[in-house]
Scaffold this active site. Structure first.
Site, PDB file in Angstrom:
ATOM      1  N   CYS A 111     -15.191 -44.326 -15.704  1.00 41.33           N
ATOM      2  CA  CYS A 111     -14.285 -44.274 -17.551  1.00 41.33           C
ATOM      3  C   CYS A 111     -15.323 -43.785 -18.618  1.00 41.33           C
ATOM      4  O   CYS A 111     -14.434 -43.288 -19.147  1.00 41.33           O
ATOM      5  CB  CYS A 111     -14.406 -45.482 -17.506  1.00 41.33           C
ATOM      6  SG  CYS A 111     -13.251 -46.306 -16.661  1.00 41.33           S
ATOM      7  N   HIS A 248     -14.032 -45.752 -25.367  1.00 40.27           N
ATOM      8  CA  HIS A 248     -13.164 -46.293 -24.283  1.00 40.27           C
ATOM      9  C   HIS A 248     -12.174 -47.594 -24.713  1.00 40.27           C
ATOM     10  O   HIS A 248     -12.694 -48.321 -25.157  1.00 40.27           O
ATOM     11  CB  HIS A 248     -14.350 -46.750 -22.878  1.00 40.27           C
ATOM     12  CG  HIS A 248     -13.672 -46.574 -21.441  1.00 40.27           C
ATOM     13  ND1 HIS A 248     -12.623 -46.208 -21.129  1.00 40.27           N
ATOM     14  CD2 HIS A 248     -13.979 -47.755 -20.822  1.00 40.27           C
ATOM     15  CE1 HIS A 248     -11.812 -46.869 -20.363  1.00 40.27           C
ATOM     16  NE2 HIS A 248     -12.689 -47.741 -19.857  1.00 40.27           N
ATOM     17  N   ASN A 278      -5.714 -48.772 -20.088  1.00 39.16           N
ATOM     18  CA  ASN A 278      -6.972 -48.296 -20.057  1.00 39.16           C
ATOM     19  C   ASN A 278      -6.734 -47.020 -18.862  1.00 39.16           C
ATOM     20  O   ASN A 278      -6.181 -47.111 -17.989  1.00 39.16           O
ATOM     21  CB  ASN A 278      -8.010 -48.895 -19.468  1.00 39.16           C
ATOM     22  CG  ASN A 278      -9.123 -48.441 -18.817  1.00 39.16           C
ATOM     23  OD1 ASN A 278      -9.963 -47.669 -19.124  1.00 39.16           O
ATOM     24  ND2 ASN A 278     -10.095 -49.781 -18.392  1.00 39.16           N
TER      25      ASN A 278
HETATM   26  N1  ACO Z   1      -1.158 -62.598 -16.196  1.00 40.21           N
HETATM   27  C1  ACO Z   1      -1.177 -63.840 -15.609  1.00 40.21           C
HETATM   28  N2  ACO Z   1      -2.213 -64.729 -15.215  1.00 40.21           N
HETATM   29  C2  ACO Z   1      -3.323 -64.081 -14.892  1.00 40.21           C
HETATM   30  C3  ACO Z   1      -3.148 -62.732 -14.911  1.00 40.21           C
HETATM   31  C4  ACO Z   1      -2.096 -61.131 -15.437  1.00 40.21           C
HETATM   32  N3  ACO Z   1      -2.011 -60.603 -15.312  1.00 40.21           N
HETATM   33  N4  ACO Z   1      -4.655 -62.175 -14.218  1.00 40.21           N
HETATM   34  C5  ACO Z   1      -5.349 -63.121 -14.299  1.00 40.21           C
HETATM   35  N5  ACO Z   1      -4.611 -64.447 -14.550  1.00 40.21           N
HETATM   36  C6  ACO Z   1      -5.033 -65.806 -14.781  1.00 40.21           C
HETATM   37  C7  ACO Z   1      -5.944 -65.583 -13.200  1.00 40.21           C
HETATM   38  O1  ACO Z   1      -5.460 -65.777 -11.810  1.00 40.21           O
HETATM   39  C8  ACO Z   1      -6.490 -66.812 -13.930  1.00 40.21           C
HETATM   40  O2  ACO Z   1      -5.997 -68.210 -13.600  1.00 40.21           O
HETATM   41  P1  ACO Z   1      -6.486 -69.661 -13.174  1.00 40.21           P
HETATM   42  O3  ACO Z   1      -7.555 -69.345 -14.184  1.00 40.21           O
HETATM   43  O4  ACO Z   1      -4.900 -70.345 -12.957  1.00 40.21           O
HETATM   44  O5  ACO Z   1      -7.610 -69.310 -11.828  1.00 40.21           O
HETATM   45  C9  ACO Z   1      -6.890 -67.430 -15.428  1.00 40.21           C
HETATM   46  O6  ACO Z   1      -5.343 -66.151 -16.281  1.00 40.21           O
HETATM   47  C10 ACO Z   1      -8.014 -66.336 -15.843  1.00 40.21           C
HETATM   48  O7  ACO Z   1      -8.228 -64.956 -15.028  1.00 40.21           O
HETATM   49  P2  ACO Z   1      -9.217 -64.157 -15.862  1.00 40.21           P
HETATM   50  O8  ACO Z   1      -9.481 -63.449 -14.560  1.00 40.21           O
HETATM   51  O9  ACO Z   1     -10.949 -65.730 -15.676  1.00 40.21           O
HETATM   52  O10 ACO Z   1      -8.953 -63.582 -16.830  1.00 40.21           O
HETATM   53  P3  ACO Z   1     -10.289 -63.312 -18.485  1.00 40.21           P
HETATM   54  O11 ACO Z   1     -10.097 -64.649 -19.283  1.00 40.21           O
HETATM   55  O12 ACO Z   1     -11.478 -63.739 -17.845  1.00 40.21           O
HETATM   56  O13 ACO Z   1      -9.871 -62.192 -18.052  1.00 40.21           O
HETATM   57  C11 ACO Z   1      -9.896 -59.774 -18.364  1.00 40.21           C
HETATM   58  C12 ACO Z   1     -10.033 -61.331 -17.691  1.00 40.21           C
HETATM   59  C13 ACO Z   1      -9.230 -59.864 -19.493  1.00 40.21           C
HETATM   60  C14 ACO Z   1     -10.525 -58.607 -17.625  1.00 40.21           C
HETATM   61  C15 ACO Z   1     -10.636 -59.662 -18.839  1.00 40.21           C
HETATM   62  O14 ACO Z   1     -11.905 -60.063 -17.772  1.00 40.21           O
HETATM   63  C16 ACO Z   1     -11.680 -58.788 -19.173  1.00 40.21           C
HETATM   64  O15 ACO Z   1     -11.539 -59.036 -20.819  1.00 40.21           O
HETATM   65  N6  ACO Z   1     -13.189 -58.320 -19.023  1.00 40.21           N
HETATM   66  C17 ACO Z   1     -13.636 -57.098 -19.428  1.00 40.21           C
HETATM   67  C18 ACO Z   1     -12.896 -56.344 -18.611  1.00 40.21           C
HETATM   68  C19 ACO Z   1     -11.814 -54.741 -18.992  1.00 40.21           C
HETATM   69  O16 ACO Z   1     -11.241 -54.207 -19.942  1.00 40.21           O
HETATM   70  N7  ACO Z   1     -11.817 -54.114 -17.968  1.00 40.21           N
HETATM   71  C20 ACO Z   1     -11.003 -52.989 -17.962  1.00 40.21           C
HETATM   72  C21 ACO Z   1     -11.193 -52.273 -17.112  1.00 40.21           C
HETATM   73  S1  ACO Z   1     -12.660 -51.768 -16.279  1.00 40.21           S
HETATM   74  C22 ACO Z   1     -12.892 -50.723 -17.821  1.00 40.21           C
HETATM   75  O17 ACO Z   1     -12.732 -50.061 -18.237  1.00 40.21           O
HETATM   76  C23 ACO Z   1     -15.016 -49.690 -17.890  1.00 40.21           C
END
Ligand code: ACO
Length: 321
Positions: A111, A248, A278
Protein backbone atom coordinates in the site's frame (compact mmCIF):
# COMPACT_ATOMS: atom_id res chain seq x y z
CA UNK A 1 15.25 21.42 -8.78
CA UNK A 2 11.98 19.89 -7.61
CA UNK A 3 9.74 17.11 -8.89
CA UNK A 4 6.29 18.43 -9.82
CA UNK A 5 3.14 16.43 -10.50
CA UNK A 6 1.99 17.81 -13.88
CA UNK A 7 -0.91 15.45 -14.59
CA UNK A 8 -3.03 12.82 -12.88
CA UNK A 9 -5.44 10.10 -13.97
CA UNK A 10 -7.39 7.14 -12.65
CA UNK A 11 -9.50 4.21 -13.79
CA UNK A 12 -11.83 1.87 -11.92
CA UNK A 13 -13.43 -1.36 -13.16
CA UNK A 14 -17.05 -0.93 -14.23
CA UNK A 15 -18.52 -3.55 -11.85
CA UNK A 16 -19.59 -1.97 -8.54
CA UNK A 17 -20.15 -4.38 -5.64
CA UNK A 18 -21.95 -2.98 -2.60
CA UNK A 19 -21.84 -4.33 0.95
CA UNK A 20 -25.41 -5.50 0.36
CA UNK A 21 -24.22 -7.48 -2.68
CA UNK A 22 -21.52 -9.16 -0.55
CA UNK A 23 -24.04 -10.03 2.17
CA UNK A 24 -25.82 -12.19 -0.43
CA UNK A 25 -22.73 -14.36 -1.02
CA UNK A 26 -21.19 -14.48 2.48
CA UNK A 27 -22.07 -14.07 6.15
CA UNK A 28 -21.56 -10.32 6.49
CA UNK A 29 -23.61 -7.13 6.60
CA UNK A 30 -23.51 -3.52 5.45
CA UNK A 31 -23.63 -2.49 9.10
CA UNK A 32 -20.54 -4.57 10.07
CA UNK A 33 -18.42 -3.42 7.16
CA UNK A 34 -19.43 0.25 7.24
CA UNK A 35 -19.15 0.71 10.99
CA UNK A 36 -15.67 -0.87 11.17
CA UNK A 37 -14.15 0.46 7.95
CA UNK A 38 -16.26 3.21 6.35
CA UNK A 39 -16.49 1.14 3.15
CA UNK A 40 -19.90 0.95 1.42
CA UNK A 41 -18.88 -0.40 -2.01
CA UNK A 42 -15.87 -1.26 -4.15
CA UNK A 43 -15.15 -1.78 -7.86
CA UNK A 44 -14.09 -5.32 -8.78
CA UNK A 45 -12.47 -6.26 -12.07
CA UNK A 46 -14.32 -8.77 -14.23
CA UNK A 47 -12.94 -8.45 -17.76
CA UNK A 48 -10.47 -5.61 -17.05
CA UNK A 49 -6.70 -6.13 -16.80
CA UNK A 50 -4.41 -4.10 -14.55
CA UNK A 51 -2.36 -3.02 -17.58
CA UNK A 52 -5.57 -1.80 -19.26
CA UNK A 53 -6.75 0.16 -16.19
CA UNK A 54 -3.26 1.60 -15.70
CA UNK A 55 -3.02 2.64 -19.36
CA UNK A 56 -6.39 4.42 -19.13
CA UNK A 57 -5.19 6.29 -16.02
CA UNK A 58 -1.82 7.05 -17.65
CA UNK A 59 -3.39 8.53 -20.80
CA UNK A 60 -5.38 11.02 -18.69
CA UNK A 61 -2.23 11.98 -16.75
CA UNK A 62 -0.21 12.41 -19.98
CA UNK A 63 -2.95 14.58 -21.48
CA UNK A 64 -3.06 16.89 -18.47
CA UNK A 65 0.75 17.08 -18.43
CA UNK A 66 0.73 17.98 -22.12
CA UNK A 67 3.25 15.35 -23.16
CA UNK A 68 2.94 12.16 -25.18
CA UNK A 69 4.03 8.63 -24.31
CA UNK A 70 7.13 8.89 -26.52
CA UNK A 71 8.36 11.76 -24.30
CA UNK A 72 8.51 9.48 -21.24
CA UNK A 73 11.99 8.61 -19.95
CA UNK A 74 10.77 6.22 -17.28
CA UNK A 75 7.70 4.28 -16.09
CA UNK A 76 7.51 3.17 -12.45
CA UNK A 77 4.59 1.02 -11.32
CA UNK A 78 3.78 0.37 -7.67
CA UNK A 79 1.81 -2.88 -7.49
CA UNK A 80 1.58 -6.27 -5.83
CA UNK A 81 -0.92 -7.70 -8.31
CA UNK A 82 0.47 -7.28 -11.84
CA UNK A 83 -1.37 -9.29 -14.49
CA UNK A 84 1.69 -11.50 -14.88
CA UNK A 85 4.79 -12.33 -12.86
CA UNK A 86 6.70 -11.61 -16.10
CA UNK A 87 6.71 -9.15 -17.76
CA UNK A 88 6.26 -6.42 -15.16
CA UNK A 89 3.22 -4.13 -15.13
CA UNK A 90 5.50 -1.20 -16.03
CA UNK A 91 6.79 -3.02 -19.15
CA UNK A 92 3.26 -4.01 -20.17
CA UNK A 93 2.24 -0.40 -19.76
CA UNK A 94 5.19 0.70 -21.87
CA UNK A 95 3.92 -1.60 -24.62
CA UNK A 96 0.30 -0.43 -24.31
CA UNK A 97 1.31 3.23 -24.41
CA UNK A 98 4.06 2.93 -27.03
CA UNK A 99 6.47 4.65 -24.63
CA UNK A 100 9.44 3.41 -26.62
CA UNK A 101 12.07 5.60 -24.96
CA UNK A 102 11.16 4.75 -21.36
CA UNK A 103 12.91 2.41 -18.96
CA UNK A 104 10.24 0.56 -16.99
CA UNK A 105 10.07 -1.47 -13.80
CA UNK A 106 7.76 -2.32 -10.90
CA UNK A 107 8.13 -1.51 -7.22
CA UNK A 108 6.64 -3.85 -4.61
CA UNK A 109 5.90 -1.91 -1.45
CA UNK A 110 2.22 -2.90 -1.09
CA UNK A 111 0.00 0.00 0.00
CA UNK A 112 3.06 2.29 0.12
CA UNK A 113 3.85 1.34 -3.49
CA UNK A 114 2.78 4.61 -5.13
CA UNK A 115 4.67 6.67 -2.53
CA UNK A 116 7.83 4.59 -3.00
CA UNK A 117 7.53 4.87 -6.80
CA UNK A 118 6.97 8.65 -6.57
CA UNK A 119 9.95 9.05 -4.23
CA UNK A 120 12.10 6.96 -6.60
CA UNK A 121 11.02 9.17 -9.51
CA UNK A 122 11.90 12.23 -7.40
CA UNK A 123 15.43 10.88 -6.81
CA UNK A 124 15.95 10.26 -10.57
CA UNK A 125 14.67 13.73 -11.46
CA UNK A 126 16.73 15.54 -8.83
CA UNK A 127 19.83 13.63 -9.96
CA UNK A 128 19.23 14.97 -13.47
CA UNK A 129 19.15 11.48 -15.00
CA UNK A 130 15.54 11.63 -16.28
CA UNK A 131 12.97 14.37 -16.92
CA UNK A 132 9.52 12.92 -17.71
CA UNK A 133 8.42 10.02 -15.51
CA UNK A 134 5.09 8.20 -15.37
CA UNK A 135 4.32 6.92 -11.87
CA UNK A 136 1.48 4.43 -11.55
CA UNK A 137 -0.12 2.71 -8.56
CA UNK A 138 -2.67 0.03 -9.26
CA UNK A 139 -4.06 -3.30 -8.15
CA UNK A 140 -6.45 -6.07 -9.01
CA UNK A 141 -6.46 -7.28 -5.43
CA UNK A 142 -9.67 -9.25 -5.80
CA UNK A 143 -7.65 -12.12 -7.33
CA UNK A 144 -5.47 -12.30 -4.19
CA UNK A 145 -8.42 -12.58 -1.81
CA UNK A 146 -9.74 -15.72 -0.19
CA UNK A 147 -13.45 -15.19 -0.89
CA UNK A 148 -14.20 -17.55 2.01
CA UNK A 149 -12.40 -15.21 4.43
CA UNK A 150 -14.92 -12.47 5.20
CA UNK A 151 -12.44 -10.66 7.46
CA UNK A 152 -10.21 -9.68 4.51
CA UNK A 153 -12.12 -9.90 1.22
CA UNK A 154 -14.67 -7.20 2.13
CA UNK A 155 -11.92 -4.60 2.65
CA UNK A 156 -10.31 -4.39 -0.76
CA UNK A 157 -11.10 -3.09 -4.25
CA UNK A 158 -9.52 -2.85 -7.71
CA UNK A 159 -8.33 0.16 -9.73
CA UNK A 160 -5.36 2.22 -10.89
CA UNK A 161 -4.11 5.78 -10.59
CA UNK A 162 -1.31 7.62 -12.38
CA UNK A 163 0.77 10.77 -12.15
CA UNK A 164 3.20 12.31 -14.64
CA UNK A 165 6.11 14.05 -12.89
CA UNK A 166 8.60 16.52 -14.40
CA UNK A 167 11.35 18.85 -13.12
CA UNK A 168 10.28 22.31 -11.94
CA UNK A 169 12.21 25.22 -10.38
CA UNK A 170 9.45 26.29 -7.98
CA UNK A 171 6.69 23.76 -7.25
CA UNK A 172 6.88 20.09 -6.37
CA UNK A 173 8.13 17.72 -3.70
CA UNK A 174 9.77 19.50 -0.74
CA UNK A 175 10.64 16.52 1.44
CA UNK A 176 10.02 12.80 1.90
CA UNK A 177 10.47 10.10 4.49
CA UNK A 178 10.18 6.36 4.02
CA UNK A 179 10.67 3.30 6.19
CA UNK A 180 10.39 -0.46 6.37
CA UNK A 181 10.13 -3.04 9.16
CA UNK A 182 10.56 -6.48 7.62
CA UNK A 183 10.61 -8.12 11.07
CA UNK A 184 6.85 -7.45 11.35
CA UNK A 185 6.05 -8.61 7.81
CA UNK A 186 3.89 -11.50 9.06
CA UNK A 187 1.00 -9.26 10.12
CA UNK A 188 -0.04 -8.68 6.49
CA UNK A 189 1.13 -11.18 3.93
CA UNK A 190 0.41 -13.22 0.82
CA UNK A 191 2.75 -16.12 0.16
CA UNK A 192 4.10 -16.71 -3.34
CA UNK A 193 4.13 -19.82 -5.51
CA UNK A 194 5.62 -22.79 -3.72
CA UNK A 195 8.66 -24.47 -5.16
CA UNK A 196 7.41 -27.41 -7.23
CA UNK A 197 10.59 -28.64 -8.83
CA UNK A 198 10.89 -32.45 -9.03
CA UNK A 199 13.06 -32.59 -5.89
CA UNK A 200 10.56 -30.91 -3.56
CA UNK A 201 7.58 -32.63 -1.97
CA UNK A 202 4.80 -30.11 -1.94
CA UNK A 203 1.09 -29.70 -1.70
CA UNK A 204 0.27 -26.69 -3.86
CA UNK A 205 -2.04 -24.18 -2.18
CA UNK A 206 -3.30 -21.00 -3.80
CA UNK A 207 -1.76 -17.92 -2.23
CA UNK A 208 -4.18 -15.45 -0.57
CA UNK A 209 -3.83 -12.29 1.51
CA UNK A 210 -3.94 -12.87 5.25
CA UNK A 211 -3.95 -10.16 7.88
CA UNK A 212 -3.85 -9.55 11.60
CA UNK A 213 -6.20 -6.56 11.40
CA UNK A 214 -5.63 -5.29 14.92
CA UNK A 215 -1.82 -5.33 14.57
CA UNK A 216 -2.09 -3.51 11.22
CA UNK A 217 -4.34 -0.94 12.88
CA UNK A 218 -1.83 -0.35 15.72
CA UNK A 219 1.06 -0.08 13.22
CA UNK A 220 -0.83 2.45 11.10
CA UNK A 221 -1.97 4.78 13.88
CA UNK A 222 1.53 4.81 15.42
CA UNK A 223 3.62 5.12 12.26
CA UNK A 224 1.63 7.36 9.91
CA UNK A 225 1.36 10.46 12.16
CA UNK A 226 5.09 10.23 12.92
CA UNK A 227 6.04 9.86 9.24
CA UNK A 228 3.87 12.85 8.35
CA UNK A 229 5.21 14.96 11.23
CA UNK A 230 8.82 14.10 10.28
CA UNK A 231 8.42 14.99 6.60
CA UNK A 232 6.50 18.21 7.36
CA UNK A 233 9.28 19.29 9.78
CA UNK A 234 11.93 18.33 7.21
CA UNK A 235 10.20 20.69 4.75
CA UNK A 236 10.44 23.51 7.33
CA UNK A 237 6.65 23.60 7.72
CA UNK A 238 4.12 23.03 10.51
CA UNK A 239 1.15 20.64 10.36
CA UNK A 240 -1.15 23.70 10.33
CA UNK A 241 0.51 24.85 7.05
CA UNK A 242 -0.76 21.75 5.21
CA UNK A 243 -3.89 22.26 3.11
CA UNK A 244 -4.69 18.61 2.35
CA UNK A 245 -3.59 15.21 3.63
CA UNK A 246 -4.08 12.47 1.01
CA UNK A 247 -3.42 9.28 2.91
CA UNK A 248 -3.80 5.61 2.05
CA UNK A 249 -7.48 4.67 2.13
CA UNK A 250 -7.38 1.56 4.32
CA UNK A 251 -9.97 2.35 6.91
CA UNK A 252 -11.88 5.48 8.02
CA UNK A 253 -11.02 4.80 11.66
CA UNK A 254 -7.28 4.91 10.84
CA UNK A 255 -7.74 8.20 8.95
CA UNK A 256 -9.74 9.70 11.85
CA UNK A 257 -7.07 8.63 14.31
CA UNK A 258 -4.30 10.19 12.17
CA UNK A 259 -6.32 13.41 11.93
CA UNK A 260 -6.76 13.47 15.71
CA UNK A 261 -3.12 12.72 16.48
CA UNK A 262 -1.93 15.44 14.10
CA UNK A 263 -4.57 17.87 15.45
CA UNK A 264 -5.59 18.55 11.85
CA UNK A 265 -9.34 18.69 11.04
CA UNK A 266 -10.96 15.82 9.13
CA UNK A 267 -12.01 18.34 6.43
CA UNK A 268 -8.35 18.33 5.35
CA UNK A 269 -8.47 14.54 4.82
CA UNK A 270 -10.52 13.84 1.66
CA UNK A 271 -11.54 10.20 1.31
CA UNK A 272 -12.86 7.90 -1.38
CA UNK A 273 -12.79 4.60 0.49
CA UNK A 274 -16.58 4.63 0.90
CA UNK A 275 -17.01 3.73 -2.77
CA UNK A 276 -13.54 2.34 -3.64
CA UNK A 277 -12.52 0.24 -0.63
CA UNK A 278 -8.80 -0.27 -0.07
CA UNK A 279 -6.95 -0.38 -3.41
CA UNK A 280 -3.47 -0.75 -1.86
CA UNK A 281 -0.93 1.00 -4.16
CA UNK A 282 -3.83 2.43 -6.20
CA UNK A 283 -5.47 4.24 -3.34
CA UNK A 284 -3.33 7.41 -3.06
CA UNK A 285 -3.05 8.20 -6.82
CA UNK A 286 -6.78 7.53 -7.37
CA UNK A 287 -7.61 9.90 -4.51
CA UNK A 288 -5.11 12.46 -5.85
CA UNK A 289 -6.78 12.36 -9.26
CA UNK A 290 -10.21 12.61 -7.66
CA UNK A 291 -9.36 15.81 -5.73
CA UNK A 292 -7.48 17.22 -8.74
CA UNK A 293 -10.48 16.72 -11.05
CA UNK A 294 -12.86 18.14 -8.45
CA UNK A 295 -10.78 21.36 -8.48
CA UNK A 296 -9.72 21.00 -4.82
CA UNK A 297 -6.01 21.58 -5.58
CA UNK A 298 -4.85 25.18 -6.05
CA UNK A 299 -1.47 26.43 -7.17
CA UNK A 300 0.72 26.89 -4.09
CA UNK A 301 -1.29 24.49 -1.89
CA UNK A 302 0.81 22.36 0.43
CA UNK A 303 -0.16 18.71 0.25
CA UNK A 304 0.89 15.62 2.15
CA UNK A 305 0.78 12.21 0.46
CA UNK A 306 1.22 9.19 2.74
CA UNK A 307 1.08 5.43 2.26
CA UNK A 308 1.58 2.45 4.59
CA UNK A 309 1.16 -1.26 4.30
CA UNK A 310 2.59 -4.73 4.02
CA UNK A 311 6.32 -5.20 4.40
CA UNK A 312 5.82 -3.41 6.68
CA UNK A 313 6.44 -0.25 4.66
CA UNK A 314 5.52 3.42 4.95
CA UNK A 315 6.29 6.67 3.15
CA UNK A 316 5.18 10.30 3.21
CA UNK A 317 5.97 13.33 1.04
CA UNK A 318 5.13 17.02 1.25
CA UNK A 319 4.68 18.93 -1.98
CA UNK A 320 3.71 22.36 -3.20
CA UNK A 321 1.04 22.05 -5.92
N1 ACO B 1 -18.71 -9.48 8.50
C1 ACO B 1 -19.22 -9.82 9.70
N2 ACO B 1 -18.46 -10.23 10.72
C2 ACO B 1 -17.14 -10.30 10.54
C3 ACO B 1 -16.54 -9.95 9.31
C4 ACO B 1 -17.38 -9.52 8.26
N3 ACO B 1 -16.91 -9.17 7.06
N4 ACO B 1 -15.20 -10.12 9.43
C5 ACO B 1 -14.96 -10.55 10.67
N5 ACO B 1 -16.14 -10.66 11.35
C6 ACO B 1 -16.35 -11.09 12.72
C7 ACO B 1 -15.25 -11.98 13.22
O1 ACO B 1 -15.46 -13.32 12.87
C8 ACO B 1 -15.32 -11.75 14.70
O2 ACO B 1 -16.39 -12.53 15.21
P1 ACO B 1 -16.29 -13.24 16.65
O3 ACO B 1 -16.13 -12.12 17.63
O4 ACO B 1 -17.57 -13.97 16.76
O5 ACO B 1 -15.07 -14.10 16.57
C9 ACO B 1 -15.74 -10.29 14.82
O6 ACO B 1 -16.31 -9.93 13.56
C10 ACO B 1 -14.59 -9.37 15.14
O7 ACO B 1 -13.50 -9.69 14.26
P2 ACO B 1 -12.17 -8.88 14.30
O8 ACO B 1 -11.24 -9.36 13.23
O9 ACO B 1 -11.66 -8.85 15.71
O10 ACO B 1 -12.70 -7.46 13.88
P3 ACO B 1 -12.12 -6.05 14.22
O11 ACO B 1 -13.06 -5.36 15.10
O12 ACO B 1 -10.66 -6.08 14.58
O13 ACO B 1 -12.22 -5.36 12.79
C11 ACO B 1 -10.79 -4.74 10.94
C12 ACO B 1 -11.49 -5.88 11.68
C13 ACO B 1 -11.84 -3.81 10.39
C14 ACO B 1 -9.97 -5.30 9.81
C15 ACO B 1 -9.93 -4.00 11.99
O14 ACO B 1 -9.04 -4.89 12.62
C16 ACO B 1 -9.16 -2.89 11.41
O15 ACO B 1 -9.68 -1.81 11.25
N6 ACO B 1 -7.87 -3.13 11.11
C17 ACO B 1 -7.03 -2.18 10.46
C18 ACO B 1 -6.35 -2.82 9.35
C19 ACO B 1 -6.97 -2.54 8.02
O16 ACO B 1 -7.78 -1.66 7.82
N7 ACO B 1 -6.49 -3.28 7.09
C20 ACO B 1 -6.82 -3.04 5.74
C21 ACO B 1 -5.78 -3.50 4.85
S1 ACO B 1 -4.18 -3.26 5.36
C22 ACO B 1 -3.56 -1.89 4.72
O17 ACO B 1 -4.08 -1.33 3.81
C23 ACO B 1 -2.30 -1.35 5.26
Amino acid sequence: MKTRICGTGSALPKRVVSNEDLSKIMDTSDEWIKSRTGIAARHLATDETLAGLSAAAALQALEEAGICAKDLDMILAGTISADNILPSLACELQRELGAVHAVAFDINAACAGFLFALQTADAYIRSGQYRNILVVGGEILSKLMDWNDRSTCVLFGDGAGAAVVCPDENCGILSSVQGSDGAKGGVLSCCGRKNNNPYVKNSIKLPFVSMDGQEVYKFAVRTVPKAITDTVEKAGLAISDIDLFLIHQANIRIIESVSKRLKAPMEKFPTNLAFCGNISAGSVPILLDDVNRRGLLHKGDKIVLAGFGAGLTWGASVLVW
